[in-house]
Design an enzyme around this catalytic site. Structure first.
Site, PDB file in Angstrom:
ATOM      1  N   HIS A   1      -5.650  -1.531  -2.433  1.00  0.00           N
ATOM      2  CA  HIS A   1      -4.619  -1.840  -3.609  1.00  0.00           C
ATOM      3  C   HIS A   1      -3.636  -2.766  -3.118  1.00  0.00           C
ATOM      4  O   HIS A   1      -2.961  -3.356  -4.066  1.00  0.00           O
ATOM      5  CB  HIS A   1      -3.902  -0.602  -4.041  1.00  0.00           C
ATOM      6  CG  HIS A   1      -4.106  -0.393  -5.546  1.00  0.00           C
ATOM      7  ND1 HIS A   1      -3.797  -1.317  -6.459  1.00  0.00           N
ATOM      8  CD2 HIS A   1      -4.368   0.602  -6.155  1.00  0.00           C
ATOM      9  CE1 HIS A   1      -3.985  -0.966  -7.655  1.00  0.00           C
ATOM     10  NE2 HIS A   1      -4.556   0.359  -7.421  1.00  0.00           N
ATOM     11  N   ARG A   2      -3.558  -3.047  -1.702  1.00  0.00           N
ATOM     12  CA  ARG A   2      -2.833  -4.208  -1.465  1.00  0.00           C
ATOM     13  C   ARG A   2      -3.156  -5.672  -1.745  1.00  0.00           C
ATOM     14  O   ARG A   2      -2.627  -6.693  -1.985  1.00  0.00           O
ATOM     15  CB  ARG A   2      -2.374  -4.221   0.047  1.00  0.00           C
ATOM     16  CG  ARG A   2      -1.757  -2.811   0.587  1.00  0.00           C
ATOM     17  CD  ARG A   2      -1.615  -2.687   2.172  1.00  0.00           C
ATOM     18  NE  ARG A   2      -3.092  -2.819   2.787  1.00  0.00           N
ATOM     19  CZ  ARG A   2      -3.095  -2.671   4.043  1.00  0.00           C
ATOM     20  NH1 ARG A   2      -2.109  -2.703   4.673  1.00  0.00           N
ATOM     21  NH2 ARG A   2      -4.270  -2.615   4.343  1.00  0.00           N
TER      22      ARG A   2
END
Length: 444
Positions: free
Chosen positions: A415-416
């Site tokens: 998700h980064r």
């Protein structure tokens, strides 16, 4: 005059610091040629045959099968230039003369120029060439008997005849003792201490076995491939905030397209190869998922090439071979490369370079007969596409209920590097290509 050259466990690349001896390929007394494999070792990434850069007679081996050695530890010693060696052909002799039996880059590993050259220990051979079979292995064991060299000449510093009798009755060599009395005088307490040491039970064998025996069950060392997988997956869970999305797709048209491709002759195209080609097209549209996170620099690094890893289950555990530059390959080329790497993986012959450098992983867990999964990302990659089994299911097709071939697709992503919209767009494009392979033609 022959020289004994010591060959140490080389750096096998990719940051590996140790290896386990699986099988010796030579014995003490054998004649080896330059670059002949002498031992098979297992690293955290692969099984590797290690060639020796020297030619001569093997005089010693260090480590039994199953022993774990650090990089730089001695593997074998070879008597170079022994008179009993068979004469090599002229070409071979010229090669040996040119090399001078100096350390050379090992076949398949390349030369590491990042480290200064290290001198190798050279010892003169003091016995006949046939003697190293017996004599050489005894050299490392010599320090086990330190008493003999320490024995001083002349009278033993003992005054009391009682002390002498106590030592004689107990089998203590007074010459091996260092007295604690004035001027090194051996006292009764010194002899009693030596007797106590001789009578003390040896706990070593019990200590060595005890950690592996438990009333609760069998203890299996977490090392080799299993240990490497455990460390990588644990690191992925610690560092990567992952999320998973999934979708069911109608794969009927994809399976029909594959059947049509294979019907015209030539090498067979695998389902995995078609899915891999779809993945590379999807990554071209969504490059965020072909990236990695540089924590030190606090940067997301988007990678220009797709080095596609695929999960392969072997007798030694799970491995992930990597197909280099998958974005430049067609389904036929991908099929051939998958087959080649899978065969090497099952034989335990993958090189460390075949198992590293991946940028995205395709995991076909459908071969295990399951529909879905939430896979763990292969650190330091940013995403993994999971593919379940393709089975007949009721499906609404063109407004009618029909039996279609359905597959579940799941995408686990970091998700980064992107938000859910990007991940969802990637997965939806993959599903569209599965349901209608003609969509893929737009990007070819």
């Amino acid at each position: 005059m022959p020289q004994v050259m010591e060959f140490k466990l080389p750096d096998l690349g990719e940051g590996l610091t140790e290896a386990e001896i699986v099988r010796w390929l030579v014995a003490v007394g054998d004649v080896v040629a330059i670059d002949q494999p002498v031992v098979e070792v297992e690293t955290a990434k692969a099984m590797v045959e290690v060639p020796c850069p020297y030619g001569g007679v093997v005089t010693a081996r260090f480590g039994e099968e199953g022993t774990e050695l650090p990089v730089g530890a001695p593997l074998i010693t070879v008597a170079v230039g022994a008179a009993s060696l068979p004469e090599a052909p002229a070409a071979q002799a010229a090669e040996a003369e040119g090399s001078g039996n100096v350390p050379r880059p090992l076949i398949g590993y390349g030369e590491d120029r990042s480290r200064p050259a290290r001198r190798r220990r050279v010892r003169p051979v003091t016995a006949a060439v046939s003697a190293p079979v017996v004599a050489a292995p005894a050299v490392p064991a010599a320090p086990a008997v330190p008493a003999a060299p320490a024995a001083p000449a002349g009278p033993v510093p003992v005054i009391s005849p009682l002390v002498r009798k106590l030592a004689k009755d107990g089998g203590v060599d007074l010459r091996a003792l260092s007295g604690t009395g004035p001027d090194g005088l051996i006292l009764r307490a010194d002899v009693e201490a030596a007797l106590a040491a001789l009578r003390a039970p040896e706990p070593a064998p019990v200590a060595a076995v005890a950690p592996r025996v438990s009333a609760q069950g069998e203890r299996i060392p977490l090392k080799g491939v299993r240990g490497a997988v455990a460390e990588k997956l644990s690191r992925s869970r610690r560092e990567i905030p992952d999320a998973t999305c999934w979708v069911d797709a109608d794969a009927t048209e994809l399976m029909a397209a594959r059947a049509a491709m294979n019907a015209v002759g030539g090498p067979k195209i695998s389902v995995l190869a078609l899915l891999a080609r779809i993945c590379t097209a999807a990554l071209a549209r969504y490059p965020e998922l072909n990236s990695t996170v540089d924590l030190a620099a606090k940067e997301i690094v988007r990678l220009p090439s797709v080095h596609l890893g695929f999960a392969a289950q072997t007798e030694r555990g799970l491995v992930v071979p990597v197909v280099r530059d998958a974005q430049n390959r067609n389904p036929e080329s991908l099929s051939a490369e998958f087959a080649r790497l899978t065969e090497l993986a099952r034989a335990g012959k993958l090189a460390p370079a075949d198992l590293t450098g991946g940028t995205f992983t395709l995991n076909n867990y459908g071969v295990f007969g399951v529909d879905g999964s939430t896979p763990i990302i292969n650190h330091p990659e940013a995403a993994m596409l999971g593919v379940g089994r393709i089975i007949d299911k009721p499906w609404v097709h063109e407004g009618q209920l029909a039996v279609r071939k359905v597959v579940q697709l799941s995408l686990t992503f970091d998700h980064r590097v992107c938000d859910g919209g990007t991940a969802g767009g990637f997965l939806r494009y993959v599903a569209d290509c599965v349901e209608s392979p003609a969509v893929l033609l737009r990007s070819l």
